[in-house]
Design a protein around this motif. Sequence first.
Motif, PDB file in Angstrom:
ATOM      1  N   VAL A  96     -48.816   3.749  48.299  1.00  0.00           N
ATOM      2  CA  VAL A  96     -47.856   2.928  47.555  1.00  0.00           C
ATOM      3  C   VAL A  96     -48.596   1.914  46.681  1.00  0.00           C
ATOM      4  O   VAL A  96     -48.248   1.698  45.508  1.00  0.00           O
TER       5      VAL A  96
ATOM      6  N   VAL B  58     -44.650  -5.362  44.937  1.00  0.00           N
ATOM      7  CA  VAL B  58     -44.912  -4.202  45.799  1.00  0.00           C
ATOM      8  C   VAL B  58     -46.412  -3.950  45.899  1.00  0.00           C
ATOM      9  O   VAL B  58     -46.942  -3.707  46.995  1.00  0.00           O
ATOM     10  N   HIS B  59     -47.111  -4.011  44.771  1.00  0.00           N
ATOM     11  CA  HIS B  59     -48.550  -3.749  44.772  1.00  0.00           C
ATOM     12  C   HIS B  59     -49.292  -4.793  45.609  1.00  0.00           C
ATOM     13  O   HIS B  59     -50.179  -4.449  46.395  1.00  0.00           O
TER      14      HIS B  59
ATOM     15  N   SER C 223     -48.179  -4.434  49.588  1.00  0.00           N
ATOM     16  CA  SER C 223     -48.631  -3.173  50.179  1.00  0.00           C
ATOM     17  C   SER C 223     -50.153  -3.175  50.306  1.00  0.00           C
ATOM     18  O   SER C 223     -50.710  -2.653  51.288  1.00  0.00           O
TER      19      SER C 223
ATOM     20  N   SER D  17     -48.332   1.875  42.590  1.00  0.00           N
ATOM     21  CA  SER D  17     -47.832   0.660  41.934  1.00  0.00           C
ATOM     22  C   SER D  17     -48.919   0.025  41.067  1.00  0.00           C
ATOM     23  O   SER D  17     -48.633  -0.529  39.996  1.00  0.00           O
TER      24      SER D  17
END
Length: 367
Positions: A160, A12-13, A16, A164
Amino acid sequence: MRNRAITAVAWVHKWSSIVCTLALFMLCLTGLPLIFHDEIESFSDSAALQGPASARTGQPLDTVVASALGDYAKAAGQRGVPLFIGFSSDNPLITVTIGPRADAPEADMRLFTYDRATGAAVGEVERGGVMDFLLQLHTDLLLGLPGMLFLGVMAILFVVALLSGLVLYVPFMRRLAFGTLRHDRSARVRNLDQHNLLGVLALGWTLVIGLTGAINAFADPLTAAWRNGELASMVADQDGQTALAPAEYGSIDKAMARAQAALPGQMPQFIGFPGGAWSSARHYAIFFHGDTPLTSHLLTPALVDAASGNLTDVRPMPATMQALMLSKPLHFGDYGGLALKLVWAALTLATLWVLWTGLVLWLGKRR
């Protein structure tokens, strides 16, 4: 944290961050000069106006608007309609926006400035300068509402990525003292340490900038929702009445006196004339604010019937609009003078380095 959870958060990190990085580079680079927009624009002012603030006293508003209508007719070769009056809380400058019709688009509006203390014309506000271009690029990529919404999504992705990244920071850095920079290791490790350290040091600020940027990006939909909801309910008992023609507008000074009597101690920030996005079809919408750094950005509209001069309603704006009003100055550090703006600029430069080291780490891993 389990390995599977760490892997998911890392994914996710990474994505995003990657998706919003290019937009964030542009926003940081355009945002740097915009932080100092007041100071930059003051260099072009020929002389500072002296006298009481235009939000408090000065020449009658009806007189100032009449002057603006005359100047518009000379400049445009046609009769115009008043759209907005903007006040200053620290000098006599007053701005009157004129357009060819009540619902004129922004591109057709012309802004005329006056010294309210004397009534003398200061000049027309020229559009299209460097700062206007940077602001438009920073706000909507020169694409209007689609550009604003796109940047709003990028701001959400940025938030986000920050959250994260914080989740990843704890397990990956638990074996190192806070602030450790391993200069004796490879370039990749040095970049990783700089990325992590600057990222966590600036985390609070970047979260504020990301969240306020996301709110600002949805300004048009939020304003439309307020107009169709709260504003509509304020004039609900007048539904069915036809829009007021400019020839039927009554005294602005009389309307201002009625509104100020209902909101003693507050100062007007701007007036929206009938038919515009910030008013109804037949009301002056006079927006007031307080005089503290916080309340100066919290607006309360007073609706006054433009024909009769009678006060229709006074109602604080809903929480969504108050958040929008507060987020704009906070986004550019407009709360604490030049000192806070310098802090904002330093943190922007730190964010640029975090973005750059993150991009270098991703490209290096791919190689």
